[in-house]
Design a protein around this motif. Structure first.
Motif, PDB file in Angstrom:
ATOM      1  N   ARG A  76     -23.650  62.388 -15.079  1.00  0.00           N
ATOM      2  CA  ARG A  76     -23.276  63.351 -14.034  1.00  0.00           C
ATOM      3  C   ARG A  76     -22.378  62.706 -12.964  1.00  0.00           C
ATOM      4  O   ARG A  76     -21.348  63.248 -12.587  1.00  0.00           O
ATOM      5  N   GLU A  80     -18.616  63.527 -11.971  1.00  0.00           N
ATOM      6  CA  GLU A  80     -18.153  63.839 -10.609  1.00  0.00           C
ATOM      7  C   GLU A  80     -16.856  63.087 -10.313  1.00  0.00           C
ATOM      8  O   GLU A  80     -15.863  63.657  -9.853  1.00  0.00           O
ATOM      9  N   ARG A  83     -13.993  64.288 -12.457  1.00  0.00           N
ATOM     10  CA  ARG A  83     -13.439  65.560 -12.021  1.00  0.00           C
ATOM     11  C   ARG A  83     -12.614  65.393 -10.729  1.00  0.00           C
ATOM     12  O   ARG A  83     -11.542  65.934 -10.582  1.00  0.00           O
ATOM     13  N   GLU A  84     -13.179  64.569  -9.839  1.00  0.00           N
ATOM     14  CA  GLU A  84     -12.494  64.373  -8.545  1.00  0.00           C
ATOM     15  C   GLU A  84     -11.090  63.772  -8.766  1.00  0.00           C
ATOM     16  O   GLU A  84     -10.094  64.243  -8.204  1.00  0.00           O
TER      17      GLU A  84
END
Ligand code: ADP
Length: 769
Positions: A76, A80, A83-84
């Motif tokens: 996860r 994150e 994706r960022e």
């Protein structure tokens, strides 16, 4: 009182159990204890097995879960960042270089673990970067740059030597990064610049710490993050940077789970494992998260559980034993009470004391004991009675026996006295001929003292050598038949005394055969003197007879001549005298002949001139001879010869004729006048029998045993009246027996008297016609 004593000793037997024997209560308690221990142990083993397995699985599952949780958190977090950076790359597509600088600085500020963010043109030159690090440098040789060209956005953790120099870690640890690179789409044509981010590895350490630090202190749970190639990316000191080959790693490729295995440090661990599979667009880096826990520590709850179970088990066993002891007490108390009652009863209490028990079995036992004791008491009473009556009977019998014994002793004394004072020698021998008794007369006669002959053979002591074999045989025969010889009649024998002198004795033998006692009782009479007298008498008679016969024959001849008229006719009185003299002379001659015959027979000089002859003709001849004599007595003589023809015998004709004539003349003499004497001749079983029957007075009963003895006459007047001598029948018997025959008579006085004799017969031929 033997019966009572035996009863008493039986009832006084062991009534209390021996002290060393355990009671029923102890046995029951022991049994309960053993049972409860056994049940507890079995339950313990089973529950331990089940519980331990469950606890082990749950511990393992916890670890697996932890591993799974860790991979999830890592994925996860990585997503994150991914994706960022990807969003940032998109945002920067239309930004100027300054704006890029501002953005990337701002980006670094939002997340401290973005150690370096750079804007790289497609040729590999760094156009902008955080803190200006590597600005203007050519990074086209870097792996992340080449990887980005191949469309790979995330690059696995690696050591960054260059950046470490430029931006040293405050803690001094080597710098490691995960690189995230996205192209910035500026124009539809041409190569795109790149947005590159070096994400400090610190990031992963923080996540792991966040999850494990509280656990590690308490339970020693340690996470190990292993890269795709098996190298430990993050883990405890002992394995950090090592390349591991473990079953758990292999298993992790197939999913989440746990395993127990040995690690390179030699310790055994329970290991939960999980595979990082990425999250949404983020594909993951193929990491495997292992969560290990020292086996001892991990399974400590299992051991604790086992300890608890053992303690509980012991407790339960003790409890059950106590309950068992109590139950045993409860069960045995009524029995003990019953036993106490019985003992009291034995000591003289009454039957009513046997209390009823609290439960059925004891009541039944009490009842059974009651009836048993009643029966025993009855039996005891009966036995006492029986004993008393037995004693009475024994006393009576003893008295009777004593009396009998006295009686027997008396009899024995009497017999001994009689035997000792007997005028005749008495000897007793057993059935083997051994002398057992020898009275004083025997001592006197034979010269042997009793002590000398007792136990010796009578044959050896008394019988002359030449008769011994015959005597032994006779003795054996007597012993076998247990009958006295000759039916107990006197027997004449010759015996020897101590000095070898032969003595003639007459024996009478009696038999005692009572099973236990077998004896021959022999009374002896010394007949030597009698024999001597007999011989002298016979000699004298014979001499006298001989001396008388010659002159008498002469006298008889002269008388016959005178009767024949040789001296002329005599006057009637003279003739009468002459007749009387002739008859007397005849009688005297007959007497003398008889006496001489008897003497001859007695001295064994009777000689038989035997020849085959016809007995019938002989009888007819004798009949003829007697006819005149019978006629004188007014008696007829007749031969009834219907039954036999010629009868052949081998005999001395004169002597047999003498026998027939004697029987016929006796019959004629004793027949009533006018009667008939009948003679018959039979042959039966090879024996010829001549019978002479008359109907005279017969033989009186008291005379029968003596008929054939010498000089025997039923009536002393016979001699006078009938002119007999009493020798005829004696001579007849001697003659018949000398022929191997027998003589006898049957007489019914006044009705019928039959004298008979038998001779062995030869051929018998029937009468012609
Ligand atoms: P005796 O010369 O006296 O006849 P025996 O020896 O012939 O001698 O007989 C012995 C005795 O037996 C006789 O005296 C008589 O008493 C008895 N006796 C013999 N025969 C007869 C008979 N047929 N009937 C009766 N008495 C007899």
């Amino acid at each position: 009182m033997p019966a009572v004593m035996s009863l008493a000793s039986r009832s006084a037997g062991p009534t209390k159990p021996p002290a060393e024997r355990r009671g029923l209560g102890s046995y029951l308690a022991l049994l309960f204890s053993l049972l409860s221990v056994l049940v507890t142990v079995v339950l313990l083993l089973v529950s331990e097995r089940i519980a331990s397995d469950q606890v082990r699985t749950s511990i393992g599952n916890n670890l697996a879960e932890l591993a799974d949780q860790t991979t999830g958190r890592l994925d996860r977090a990585m997503f994150e960042r991914y994706r960022e950076v990807s969003l940032m790359a998109q945002r920067l597509s239309s930004a100027s270089l300054d704006e890029v600088r501002t953005e990337i600085d701002a980006m670094q500020r939002t997340y401290a673990n973005y150690t370096w963010v750079g804007y790289v043109d497609p040729s590999g030159r760094v156009l902008a970067s955080t803190a200006g690090v590597l600005a203007g440098e050519d990074v086209s040789a870097r792996r992340w740059f080449t990887a980005a060209g191949q469309g790979q956005n995330v690059l696995d953790v690696h050591d960054a030597v260059l950046l470490a120099k430029l931006m040293p870690d405050p803690s001094g640890e080597p710098r490691r990064f995960v690189d995230i690179v996205f192209p910035i789409e500026r124009s539809p044509q041409g190569a795109a610049p790149l947005l590159a981010v070096h994400l400090s590895w610190q990031w992963a350490q923080e996540i792991v710490r966040a999850i494990f630090s509280p656990l590690k202190q308490t339970r020693g749970v340690e996470p190990v993050i292993v890269g795709r190639d098996g190298t430990v990316l993050l883990g405890p000191q002992d394995v950090q940077g090592q390349r591991l080959v473990l079953p758990s790693l292999a298993a992790a490729d197939h999913g989440t789970g746990f395993i127990t295995e040995r690690w390179p440090d030699g310790k055994e661990y329970v290991v939960g494992y999980s595979l990082d599979r990425g999250f949404r667009a983020y594909q993951g880096l193929g990491w495997r998260v292992l969560v290990r826990q020292d086996l001892g520590t991990a399974f400590a709850p299992v051991r604790q559980l086992q300890r608890h179970l053992v303690l509980w088990g012991l407790g339960v066993a003790l409890l059950f034993s106590a309950v068992g002891l109590l139950a045993a007490r409860v069960v045995t108390r009524p029995l003990n009470e019953l036993a106490a009652d019985a003992r009291e009863l034995e000591a003289g209490g009454t039957l009513g004391q046997l209390t009823a028990g609290p439960y059925r079995e004891v009541s039944q036992l009490g009842g059974a004991m009651r009836s048993l004791l009643q029966a025993v008491q009855q039996k005891e009473t009966a036995l006492r009675d029986l004993n008393a009556s037995l004693e009475r009977r024994v006393e009576e019998r003893t008295a009777a026996l004593r009396e009998t014994f006295e009686h027997v002793r008396e009899s024995e004394r009497r017999i001994q006295t009689i035997l000792a004072s007997s005028p005749e020698p008495f000897i007793a021998v057993d059935f083997n001929g051994r002398i057992t008794d020898w009275n004083s007369r025997a001592e006197a006669l034979f010269g042997w003292r009793r002590a000398e002959v007792e136990g010796r053979s009578i044959v050896e002591v008394l019988v002359p050598e030449r008769y011994r074999v015959a005597s032994e045989n006779a003795l054996r025969h007597v012993a076998a038949s247990a009958r006295p010889p000759l039916g107990g009649a006197p027997i004449e024998r010759i015996v020897v005394d101590r000095h070898g002198r032969e003595i003639e004795v007459e024996l009478r033998v009696g038999i005692v055969d009572s099973g236990k006692l077998q004896l021959l009782c022999i009374f002896m009479t010394d007949i030597s003197r009698r024999k001597e007298v007999d011989r002298l008498k016979t000699e004298f008679v014979s001499t006298v007879s001989h001396e008388l016969r010659t002159p008498l024959t002469a006298v008889y001849g002269s008388l016959r001549l005178l009767s024949g008229g040789v001296a002329g006719q005599l006057p009637a009185q003279g003739r009468q005298l002459l007749e009387m003299s002739t008859r007397s002379c005849e009688r005297l001659i007959r007497l003398i002949n008889d006496v001489l015959d008897v003497e001859r027979i007695a001295s064994g000089r009777l000689e038989l001139r035997t020849a085959p002859l016809d007995l019938r003709a002989l009888v007819e001849h004798a009949l003829h001879d007697t006819e005149a004599f019978a006629h004188e007595l007014g008696v007829r003589v007749r031969l009834d010869d219907r039954e036999a023809g010629e009868v052949q015998v081998v005999a001395d004709g004169d002597r047999v004729t003498q026998v027939v004539v004697n029987l016929l003349s006796n019959a004629a003499k004793y027949s009533p006048r006018g009667d008939e004497v009948l003679v018959t001749l039979h042959v039966l079983d090879g024996r010829a029998r001549v019978t002479v029957v008359d109907h005279g007075p017969g033989i009186p009963a008291e005379f029968r045993s003596r008929v054939f003895e010498r000089f025997a006459q039923a009536d002393a007047s016979d001699r006078r009246e009938k002119g007999g001598t009493g020798l005829g029948l004696n001579i007849c018997r001697s003659i018949v027996e000398a022929h191997g025959g027998t003589i006898g008579f049957e007489s019914e006085p006044g009705v019928r008297t039959a004298f008979w004799f038998e001779l062995p017969a030869g051929d018998t031929q029937p009468l012609p016609g």
